[in-house]
Design an enzyme around this catalytic site. Structure first.
Site, PDB file in Angstrom:
ATOM      1  CD  GLU A 112      -3.308  -0.992   2.171  1.00  0.00           C
ATOM      2  OE1 GLU A 112      -4.248  -0.772   2.087  1.00  0.00           O
ATOM      3  OE2 GLU A 112      -2.874  -0.832   3.536  1.00  0.00           O
ATOM      4  CB  CYS A 126       2.864   7.698   2.818  1.00  0.00           C
ATOM      5  SG  CYS A 126       3.272   6.792   4.357  1.00  0.00           S
ATOM      6  CB  CYS A 133       6.456  -4.445  10.193  1.00  0.00           C
ATOM      7  SG  CYS A 133       7.556  -3.472  11.063  1.00  0.00           S
ATOM      8  CB  CYS A 137       4.640  -0.331  17.167  1.00  0.00           C
ATOM      9  SG  CYS A 137       6.319  -0.219  16.802  1.00  0.00           S
ATOM     10  CB  CYS A 140       1.683   0.114  14.429  1.00  0.00           C
ATOM     11  SG  CYS A 140       1.991   0.052  12.501  1.00  0.00           S
ATOM     12  CB  CYS A 362       0.130   7.738  10.577  1.00  0.00           C
ATOM     13  SG  CYS A 362       1.025   8.955  10.009  1.00  0.00           S
TER      14      CYS A 362
HETATM   15  N1  SAH Z   1       8.546   1.623  10.672  1.00  0.00           N
HETATM   16  C1  SAH Z   1       8.781   2.950  10.375  1.00  0.00           C
HETATM   17  C2  SAH Z   1       8.139   3.686   9.417  1.00  0.00           C
HETATM   18  C3  SAH Z   1       6.471   3.513   9.474  1.00  0.00           C
HETATM   19  S1  SAH Z   1       5.292   3.901  10.758  1.00  0.00           S
HETATM   20  C4  SAH Z   1       8.398   3.771  11.886  1.00  0.00           C
HETATM   21  O1  SAH Z   1       7.949   3.234  12.918  1.00  0.00           O
HETATM   22  O2  SAH Z   1       8.761   4.777  12.049  1.00  0.00           O
HETATM   23  C5  SAH Z   1       5.039   5.621  10.198  1.00  0.00           C
HETATM   24  C6  SAH Z   1       4.557   6.180  11.161  1.00  0.00           C
HETATM   25  O3  SAH Z   1       3.087   6.101  11.637  1.00  0.00           O
HETATM   26  C7  SAH Z   1       5.466   6.224  12.774  1.00  0.00           C
HETATM   27  O4  SAH Z   1       5.874   7.327  13.527  1.00  0.00           O
HETATM   28  C8  SAH Z   1       4.660   5.313  13.634  1.00  0.00           C
HETATM   29  O5  SAH Z   1       4.821   5.268  14.981  1.00  0.00           O
HETATM   30  C9  SAH Z   1       3.341   5.794  13.208  1.00  0.00           C
HETATM   31  N2  SAH Z   1       2.033   5.118  13.475  1.00  0.00           N
HETATM   32  C10 SAH Z   1       1.752   3.784  13.404  1.00  0.00           C
HETATM   33  N3  SAH Z   1       0.726   3.393  13.955  1.00  0.00           N
HETATM   34  C11 SAH Z   1      -0.147   4.504  13.955  1.00  0.00           C
HETATM   35  C12 SAH Z   1      -1.411   4.746  14.260  1.00  0.00           C
HETATM   36  N4  SAH Z   1      -2.264   3.692  14.559  1.00  0.00           N
HETATM   37  N5  SAH Z   1      -1.803   6.275  14.501  1.00  0.00           N
HETATM   38  C13 SAH Z   1      -1.000   7.102  14.227  1.00  0.00           C
HETATM   39  N6  SAH Z   1       0.382   6.854  14.036  1.00  0.00           N
HETATM   40  C14 SAH Z   1       0.798   5.832  13.947  1.00  0.00           C
HETATM   41 FE1  SF4 Z   2       6.683  -1.569  12.260  1.00  0.00          FE
HETATM   42 FE2  SF4 Z   2       4.340  -0.257  12.526  1.00  0.00          FE
HETATM   43 FE3  SF4 Z   2       6.418  -0.357  14.580  1.00  0.00          FE
HETATM   44 FE4  SF4 Z   2       6.844   1.237  12.100  1.00  0.00          FE
HETATM   45  S1  SF4 Z   2       5.147   1.544  13.810  1.00  0.00           S
HETATM   46  S2  SF4 Z   2       8.138  -0.341  13.173  1.00  0.00           S
HETATM   47  S3  SF4 Z   2       5.768  -0.038  10.848  1.00  0.00           S
HETATM   48  S4  SF4 Z   2       5.203  -1.915  13.787  1.00  0.00           S
END
Ligand code: SAH
Ligand code: SF4
Length: 394
Positions: A112, A126, A133, A137, A140, A362
């Site tokens: 995506e 983006c 992944c 987190c 996420c 995000c």
């Molecule tokens: N893996 C990388 C890049 C992808 S995530 C990283 O973690 O930085 C891109 C951004 O979206 C990151 O800052 C992540 O913490 C944020 N993000 C992930 N899930 C989210 C959510 N449910 N709501 C808002 N931001 C989120």
């Molecule tokens: Fe992976 Fe989502 Fe954590 Fe970024 S925020 S490292 S995409 S699990």
């Protein structure tokens, strides 16, 4: 549009496999032209420059569009190579103008990418760096999808090309671009796929192609400390750090890679990031989670933590996804948090949620791709070798 494999499977070259040129680096295009016997080595640079411009500046998808290339050579090129784009499985447009594409680059590999207008100079794409992944987190959505595999450089570049096709932004305009910025904030952890990310950046920033300035390309990481130095040195990318917590106890839960690389190590690596200056500030991303990390005390703690680092702080209202275990902080709480940072001298924009209605905001990205076990793949391969071959050869 024809389906196409941008993956480069470890298979011996087969007689009829057509190599796709559109996502290859300049050096690889040159090597491919020489290997195919389509130009003598002493003419290779010039010929490569000519083909490169058609691919990366004009974005052509057919050799016949290369009008200054001799007809016979165009036919020869088509014997060896293809310029086909991957299949766009789904295209959605949000009420707010964001666009999301689901792109299939190979059987079972779905990515995506999201274009967000009015972000950065004009609009940001983006891009994803992995399917799924390895990290988890807890806030996420992508983190709930196991890693299927790293994307190739070509698959990363293809996301930019698909977006440009859709925005009708070929040839590369000098000014007034709609796609002005690229952010590695889609699916996956870019620093776990740094070689491909760096190669893709070389391609999209080439001055005779898409020509995106490296200062308009941002790589976001959850904090893969050992790779930060190499990221800065090899790509000169703008750095974004997914911070989300100001002490290890909480960050261990929200961003579990913190257990491996705790805040002390992360902060030291950020301070040493090559090229860091007031003109090239780090962006700290901080997701606002109700009752978890959103108190005024934490805002002050955040400033103490990043003291002395040229930085801005992006506050991201949490974007919910099906089954997500958190809630977004109240608007007043977010504004109070931002106010404290502002008063402390930090730019701290609140990132307006975009594309929520199409799950494009995000952290909401997640494709249905699943890792196929190697044994299953081998079985399927031998059963339907012909069909897999024909799709990966396109
Ligand atoms: N893996 C990388 C890049 C992808 S995530 C990283 O973690 O930085 C891109 C951004 O979206 C990151 O800052 C992540 O913490 C944020 N993000 C992930 N899930 C989210 C959510 N449910 N709501 C808002 N931001 C989120
Ligand atoms: Fe992976 Fe989502 Fe954590 Fe970024 S925020 S490292 S995409 S699990």
């Amino acid at each position: 549009m024809t389906a196409l494999s941008l993956a480069q499977p470890n298979q011996p070259a087969r007689a009829k496999a057509l190599v796709n040129l559109t996502g290859l680096s300049r050096a690889k295009v040159q090597a491919a032209l020489i290997e195919a016997g389509l130009c003598p080595p002493d003419k290779a640079r010039m010929r490569t420059a000519q083909v490169w411009r058609w691919l990366q500046h004009f974005g052509v998808t057919e050799f016949d569009a290369m009008t200054d290339v001799a007809k016979s050579l165009r036919a020869d090129l088509a014997q060896h190579f293809t310029l086909a784009r991957p299949e766009v499985v789904e295209r959605q447009i949000s009420r707010d103008g964001s666009r999301k594409w689901l792109i299939r680059t190979a059987p079972g590999i779905e990515i995506e990418s999201v274009y967000i207008p009015d972000v950065g100079r004009a609009g940001a794409l983006c891009v994803s760096s992995q399917v799924g992944c390895t990290l988890n987190c807890t806030f996420c959505h992508t983190g709930t999808q196991p890693l299927v595999r790293n994307l190739t450089a070509a698959e990363i570049v293809a996301q930019v090309q698909v977006c440009r096709d859709d925005l009708e932004e070929w040839p590369s305009p000098q000014a007034d671009r709609r796609l002005s910025n690229v952010v590695f904030m889609g699916m996956g952890e870019p620093l776990y796929n740094l070689d491909a990310v760096a190669e893709a950046m070389d391609i999209i920033s080439d001055g005779e192609g898409i020509a995106l300035s490296r200062r308009r390309i941002t790589v976001s990481t959850s904090g893969v400390v050992p790779e930060l130095q190499r990221l800065g040195e090899t790509t000169q990318a703008m750095l974004a750090i997914s911070l989300h917590a100001t002490h290890d106890e909480l960050r261990d839960v929200l961003v579990p890679i913190n257990r491996k690389y705790p805040l002390k190590d992360l902060m030291a690596a950020i301070r040493a990031y090559p090229g860091l200056s007031n003109a090239r500030r780090v962006t700290f991303e901080y997701v606002m989670l109700k009752g978890i990390n959103d108190t005024p005390a934490e805002a002050r703690e955040l400033m103490r933590l990043i003291k002395g680092i040229p930085a801005k702080i992006n506050l991201i209202p949490f974007n919910p996804w099906p089954g997500s275990p958190y809630e977004c902080s109240d608007w007043a709480t977010i504004e109070r948090f931002a106010g404290i940072l502002n008063k402390g001298g930090y730019a701290s924009p609140i990132r307006t949620p975009r594309g929520r209605d199409i799950l494009a905001a995000c952290g909401q990205l997640r494709s249905e791709s699943e890792k196929v076990r190697a044994s299953t793949l081998r079985r399927e391969n031998s059963q339907s070798e012909a069909s897999i071959l024909s799709s990966s050869a396109l």
